[in-house]
Design a protein around this motif. Structure first.
Motif, short mmCIF file in Angstrom:
data_model
loop_
_atom_site.label_atom_id
_atom_site.label_comp_id
_atom_site.label_asym_id
_atom_site.label_seq_id
_atom_site.Cartn_x
_atom_site.Cartn_y
_atom_site.Cartn_z
N ARG A 52 0.83 -1.21 0.00
CA ARG A 52 0.00 0.00 0.00
C ARG A 52 0.86 1.25 0.00
O ARG A 52 1.90 1.31 0.61
N SER A 53 0.36 2.27 -0.69
CA SER A 53 1.08 3.54 -0.71
C SER A 53 0.65 4.37 0.49
O SER A 53 -0.33 4.06 1.16
N ALA A 54 1.37 5.44 0.72
CA ALA A 54 1.05 6.31 1.85
C ALA A 54 -0.13 7.21 1.54
O ALA A 54 -0.72 7.81 2.44
N PHE A 55 -0.52 7.33 0.25
CA PHE A 55 -1.61 8.23 -0.12
C PHE A 55 -2.96 7.60 0.18
O PHE A 55 -3.22 6.45 -0.15
N SER A 56 -3.82 8.37 0.79
CA SER A 56 -5.17 7.93 1.07
C SER A 56 -6.15 8.91 0.42
O SER A 56 -6.24 10.06 0.84
N PRO A 57 -6.88 8.48 -0.62
CA PRO A 57 -7.82 9.39 -1.26
C PRO A 57 -8.91 9.85 -0.30
O PRO A 57 -9.39 10.98 -0.40
N ARG A 83 -11.67 32.19 0.48
CA ARG A 83 -11.10 31.70 -0.78
C ARG A 83 -10.31 30.43 -0.50
O ARG A 83 -9.59 30.33 0.49
N LEU A 84 -10.44 29.46 -1.40
CA LEU A 84 -9.75 28.19 -1.28
C LEU A 84 -8.91 27.97 -2.52
O LEU A 84 -9.42 28.04 -3.64
N THR A 85 -7.61 27.71 -2.33
CA THR A 85 -6.72 27.43 -3.44
C THR A 85 -6.24 25.98 -3.32
O THR A 85 -5.75 25.57 -2.27
N ILE A 86 -6.40 25.24 -4.41
CA ILE A 86 -6.00 23.84 -4.47
C ILE A 86 -4.78 23.75 -5.38
O ILE A 86 -4.81 24.23 -6.51
N ASN A 87 -3.70 23.13 -4.88
CA ASN A 87 -2.47 23.04 -5.65
C ASN A 87 -1.76 21.73 -5.31
O ASN A 87 -2.03 21.12 -4.28
N GLN A 88 -0.84 21.33 -6.18
CA GLN A 88 0.01 20.19 -5.86
C GLN A 88 1.46 20.62 -6.02
O GLN A 88 1.83 21.29 -6.97
N THR A 89 2.25 20.28 -5.00
CA THR A 89 3.68 20.53 -5.04
C THR A 89 4.37 19.21 -5.39
O THR A 89 3.71 18.22 -5.67
N ALA A 90 5.68 19.21 -5.33
CA ALA A 90 6.42 17.98 -5.64
C ALA A 90 6.07 16.86 -4.65
O ALA A 90 6.06 15.69 -5.01
N ASP A 91 5.76 17.21 -3.39
CA ASP A 91 5.54 16.20 -2.36
C ASP A 91 4.12 16.15 -1.82
O ASP A 91 3.72 15.14 -1.25
N ASN A 92 3.36 17.24 -1.94
CA ASN A 92 2.07 17.33 -1.25
C ASN A 92 0.97 17.87 -2.14
O ASN A 92 1.23 18.55 -3.13
N PHE A 93 -0.26 17.59 -1.72
CA PHE A 93 -1.42 18.33 -2.19
C PHE A 93 -1.65 19.39 -1.14
O PHE A 93 -1.62 19.10 0.06
N GLU A 94 -1.85 20.63 -1.56
CA GLU A 94 -2.07 21.71 -0.60
C GLU A 94 -3.41 22.36 -0.85
O GLU A 94 -3.75 22.70 -1.98
N PHE A 95 -4.17 22.52 0.23
CA PHE A 95 -5.45 23.19 0.20
C PHE A 95 -5.31 24.41 1.10
O PHE A 95 -5.24 24.28 2.33
N THR A 96 -5.24 25.61 0.50
CA THR A 96 -4.96 26.83 1.25
C THR A 96 -6.24 27.64 1.39
O THR A 96 -6.87 28.02 0.39
N VAL A 97 -6.62 27.91 2.62
CA VAL A 97 -7.79 28.74 2.91
C VAL A 97 -7.30 30.15 3.17
O VAL A 97 -6.38 30.36 3.96
N GLY A 98 -7.90 31.11 2.48
CA GLY A 98 -7.52 32.52 2.67
C GLY A 98 -6.21 32.85 2.00
O GLY A 98 -5.44 33.66 2.52
N ALA A 108 -2.26 20.14 4.18
CA ALA A 108 -1.41 19.40 3.24
C ALA A 108 -1.58 17.90 3.43
O ALA A 108 -1.73 17.42 4.55
N VAL A 109 -1.56 17.19 2.30
CA VAL A 109 -1.64 15.73 2.29
C VAL A 109 -0.52 15.23 1.40
O VAL A 109 -0.35 15.73 0.28
N GLU A 110 0.24 14.24 1.87
CA GLU A 110 1.35 13.69 1.09
C GLU A 110 0.83 13.06 -0.20
O GLU A 110 -0.14 12.32 -0.20
N THR A 115 -1.29 12.10 -8.67
CA THR A 115 -1.49 13.40 -9.29
C THR A 115 -2.95 13.81 -9.17
O THR A 115 -3.83 12.97 -8.98
N LEU A 116 -3.18 15.10 -9.31
CA LEU A 116 -4.53 15.64 -9.23
C LEU A 116 -4.89 16.23 -10.59
O LEU A 116 -4.19 17.12 -11.09
N ASN A 117 -5.95 15.73 -11.20
CA ASN A 117 -6.39 16.18 -12.51
C ASN A 117 -7.85 16.60 -12.45
O ASN A 117 -8.50 16.42 -11.44
N GLY A 118 -8.35 17.07 -13.57
CA GLY A 118 -9.76 17.44 -13.66
C GLY A 118 -9.96 18.93 -13.77
O GLY A 118 -10.98 19.39 -14.27
#
Length: 166
Positions: A52-57, A83-98, A108-110, A115-118
């Motif tokens: 299993r990977s460390a990522f949990s949807p 305001r909510l900004t959704i982004n992916q960095t090299a290591d994390n998914f980041e959900f930034t409020v404000g 942040a989630v590892e 990848t995040l698409n759509g």
């Protein structure tokens, strides 16, 4: 005068055959069997979790839902952090409020190779005073890794697992 009777010790006067039905412990065979069973169960248990990977949807969806709810509450309160900004960095998914405010909060989630698409990233959702996404419309996000996992952000700001309803 007769001699007083003295009580005998529990084992005194008994032969080895008198103890035949009494168990004094575990045999070597029983102990080895238990050790082998524990080893087999351990090997099976490790095999279940090793691939299993460390990522949990589910965790990513819950973090996104928490961030969305926080941004909605800020917008309902008239706060600039709506305001909510959704982004992916090299290591994390980041959900930034404000994002863009001094009190920005990052969830942040590892990524763990997912990848995040759509929708084009970074994706910024702004909530109005009624808690709705400005511009309306549903946003369908897909976490792609070992499996594809869909998450929907509805036009009302609700986040749920699965594809968006038309």
């Amino acid at each position: 005068m007769s001699r007083p009777r003295v009580a005998k010790a529990p084992c005194e006067g008994r032969t080895k055959s008198d103890f035949h039905g009494i168990s004094a412990g575990f045999t070597l065979v029983e102990l080895v069997t238990v050790i082998v069973l524990i080893g087999v169960l351990s090997a099976l248990g490790i095999g279940l979790f090793a691939g299993r990977s460390a990522f949990s949807p589910l965790l990513a969806t819950q973090q996104l839902s928490s961030a969305s709810l926080l941004a909605q509450q800020a917008a309902l309160a008239g706060n600039s952090a709506g305001r909510l900004t959704i982004n992916q960095t090299a290591d994390n998914f980041e959900f930034t409020v404000g994002s863009g405010t001094p009190n920005a909060r990052i969830f942040a989630v590892e990524r763990a190779g997912t990848t995040l698409n759509g929708a084009p990233l970074p994706l910024t959702l702004t909530f109005n005073a009624r808690g709705e996404v400005v511009g309306g419309g549903n946003t369908n996000l897909i976490f792609n890794g070992e499996n594809a996992y869909q998450t929907c952000i509805s036009s009302l700001g609700a986040v749920y697992a699965g594809g968006c309803q038309p």
